[in-house]
Design an enzyme around this catalytic site. Structure first.
Site, PDB file in Angstrom:
ATOM      1  N   LYS A  87      11.219  -8.410   2.226  1.00  0.00           N
ATOM      2  CA  LYS A  87      10.796  -7.483   1.176  1.00  0.00           C
ATOM      3  C   LYS A  87      11.731  -7.625  -0.015  1.00  0.00           C
ATOM      4  O   LYS A  87      12.942  -7.464   0.106  1.00  0.00           O
ATOM      5  CB  LYS A  87      10.813  -6.055   1.706  1.00  0.00           C
TER       6      LYS A  87
ATOM      7  N   LYS B 163       6.546  -9.326   1.210  1.00  0.00           N
ATOM      8  CA  LYS B 163       6.139  -8.336   0.207  1.00  0.00           C
ATOM      9  C   LYS B 163       7.007  -8.470  -1.034  1.00  0.00           C
ATOM     10  O   LYS B 163       8.222  -8.520  -0.884  1.00  0.00           O
ATOM     11  CB  LYS B 163       6.290  -6.948   0.807  1.00  0.00           C
TER      12      LYS B 163
HETATM   13  C1  PBG Z   1       8.891   2.207   0.694  1.00  0.00           C
HETATM   14  C2  PBG Z   1       7.806   1.338   0.187  1.00  0.00           C
HETATM   15  C3  PBG Z   1       7.564   0.874  -1.116  1.00  0.00           C
HETATM   16  C4  PBG Z   1       6.338   0.201  -1.063  1.00  0.00           C
HETATM   17  C5  PBG Z   1       5.901   0.241   0.249  1.00  0.00           C
HETATM   18  N1  PBG Z   1       6.817   0.928   1.002  1.00  0.00           N
HETATM   19  C6  PBG Z   1       8.310   1.084  -2.372  1.00  0.00           C
HETATM   20  C7  PBG Z   1       9.644   0.522  -2.571  1.00  0.00           C
HETATM   21  O1  PBG Z   1      10.208  -0.171  -1.728  1.00  0.00           O
HETATM   22  O2  PBG Z   1      10.190   0.843  -3.613  1.00  0.00           O
HETATM   23  C8  PBG Z   1       5.645  -0.426  -2.232  1.00  0.00           C
HETATM   24  C9  PBG Z   1       4.171  -0.624  -2.086  1.00  0.00           C
HETATM   25  C10 PBG Z   1       3.431  -0.948  -3.328  1.00  0.00           C
HETATM   26  O3  PBG Z   1       3.990  -1.152  -4.429  1.00  0.00           O
HETATM   27  O4  PBG Z   1       2.201  -1.013  -3.236  1.00  0.00           O
HETATM   28  N2  PBG Z   1      10.148   1.674   0.738  1.00  0.00           N
END
Ligand code: PBG
Length: 324
Positions: A195, A248
Site C-alpha cells: 500500500k 493499492k
Molecule cells: C484506511 C484506508 C484508506 C483507503 C482504504 N483504507 C485511506 C488511507 O490509507 O489514507 C483508501 C481507499 C480509497 O482511496 O479508495 N487506511
C-alpha cells in the site's frame, strides 16, 4: 509483391473474431464493492467527494447489500465511521460498533455475500493516523495489538475476510494469531500488502473523515518510487498468514501488480481507489470521454496486469454492464 505473410488485422476483423482471440475478460466474479457505514437511522446520504457513493446506517445497509448480491457481485468491503473518535480508536473493536452491527444486518439480508472488513484505526482515532501515537510517533507494536482486537471483533460479528490496511509491520501475524487462538481459523486475511502513500486517496479521506490532523502517512505507507520493497512486503504478509495480498492503488502501480502475479501463487487483489474513480467520473461529467468504455478499459488493464480481484466503486455499474 512481397507482402508479409502475417497481417495482424486478420484477427481484428469482426466482433466474433476479436472475442475469439481475447486474452483478458473482466468478470463480475472479480469484483468487490466498498461500502461506508455510520451510526444513525435510515441513512443513505450521498458522499460529496465521490459520485454515486453513500453513507449508510446499519438499518439501511442490508437493502444495499441485497442489491449488490443480486447483481452477482461476490463481496463487499466495509468501512466504518464511528460517532466518537478518541486517541486510540476504541470504537474500532466495540461490540456495538457500527461495522460490527452492520455485518449482522448484511448477513441477514444477503447470507451468501462475502463481508470483508477494512481493519485500520484511521477512521477511529481523533488524530486520523492509522496507529496509536506515543511521544509524537506511531507506535507500531502497540498498534498491532489493537488491530488484532479490531479484527477479532469483526470475526465475532460474522466477517468472512479481514483486510488490514494500516501498513504496520507484523500486523498480519498478530491478527492471524488472534484469530487462531479464538477458533476463527477459517477466517481469511486479505492484507493491503503493498500500500503506497498515494495522492489518489483524497476523495476517500473526505468520505471516511480520516485525513490525518498533522503530518502524513509516509512513515508507514510505501514510497511510490519503490518496487522491490513491494515484493518484500507481500512475501512477509504471506509468511505471516495472509491468504490474499493486495496492491493499492491500482493504476499507477500496474507494474507492481504484474510483478506480484508472476512471483506469488496466492490470489492478488488490486484497489481501484477513490482518486482513480473520481478522475474518470469527473472527466466523463465534463464530457471528455465515454464513461462506460473508459471504465471497462481501466478495470481491464488492472485485470490484464495480473489482478485476480478488483476492489472498485464501479462494481455495481460494471456488473450491470457485463450482464447485459
Ligand atoms: C484506511 C484506508 C484508506 C483507503 C482504504 N483504507 C485511506 C488511507 O490509507 O489514507 C483508501 C481507499 C480509497 O482511496 O479508495 N487506511
Amino acid at each position: 509483391m512481397a507482402f508479409p505473410k502475417i497481417r495482424m488485422r486478420r484477427l481484428r476483423r469482426t466482433p466474433a473474431m476479436r472475442r475469439l482471440v481475447r486474452q483478458t475478460t473482466l468478470s463480475i466474479d472479480d469484483l468487490v464493492y466498498p461500502l461506508f457505514v455510520r451510526p444513525g437511522e435510515g441513512l443513505k446520504v450521498p458522499i460529496k467527494s465521490m459520485t454515486d457513493c453513500f453513507h449508510f446506517s446499519p438499518d439501511t445497509i442490508g437493502a444495499e447489500a441485497a442489491e449488490v448480491a443480486s447483481l452477482g457481485i461476490p463481496a463487499v468491503l466495509l468501512f466504518g465511521l464511528p460517532d466518537k473518535k478518541d486517541q486510540i480508536g476504541s470504537q474500532a473493536w466495540a461490540e456495538t460498533g457500527v461495522v460490527q452491527r452492520s455485518i449482522s444486518q448484511i448477513k441477514k439480508a444477503a447470507p451468501d455475500l462475502l463481508v470483508i472488513t477494512d481493519v485500520c484505526l484511521c477512521e477511529y482515532t481523533d488524530h486520523g493516523h492509522c496507529g496509536v501515537i506515543k511521544e509524537g510517533k506511531i507506535d507500531n507494536d502497540a498498534t498491532c495489538e489493537l488491530l488484532a482486537k479490531m479484527a477479532l471483533s469483526h470475526a465475532q460479528a460474522g466477517a468472512d475476510i479481514i483486510a488490514p490496511s494500516d501498513m504496520m509491520d507484523g500486523r498480519v501475524k498478530y491478527i492471524r494469531q488472534a484469530l487462531e487462538e479464538n477458533d476463527f481459523q477459517d477466517i481469511a486475511i486479505m492484507s493491503y500488502a503493498a500500500k503506497y502513500a498515494s495522492a489518489f486517496y483524497g476523495p476517500f479521506r473526505d468520505a471516511a473523515e480520516s485525513t490525518p490532523s498533522f503530518g502524513d502517512r509516509k512513515g508507514y505507507q510505501m514510497d511510490p518510487a519503490n518496487s522491490d520493497q513491494a515484493m518484500a512486503e507481500i512475501a512477509l504478509d504471506i509468511a505471516e498468514g495472509a491468504d490474499i495480498v493486495m496492491v493499492k492503488p491500482a493504476l499507477c502501480f500496474l507494474d507492481i501488480i504484474h510483478r506480484a502475479k508472476r512471483r506469488f501463487d496466492c490470489p492478488i487483489a488490486a484497489y481501484n481507489v477513490s482518486g482513480e474513480y473520481m478522475m474518470l467520473n469527473s472527466a466523463a461529467q465534463a464530457g471528455l470521454l465515454d464513461k462506460d468504455s473508459a471504465m471497462l478499459e481501466m478495470l481491464g488493464s488492472i485485470k490484464r496486469a495480473g489482478s485476480d480481484i478488483i476492489i472498485t466503486y464501479f462494481a455495481k455499474e460494471v456488473a450491470k454492464l457485463l450482464s447485459k
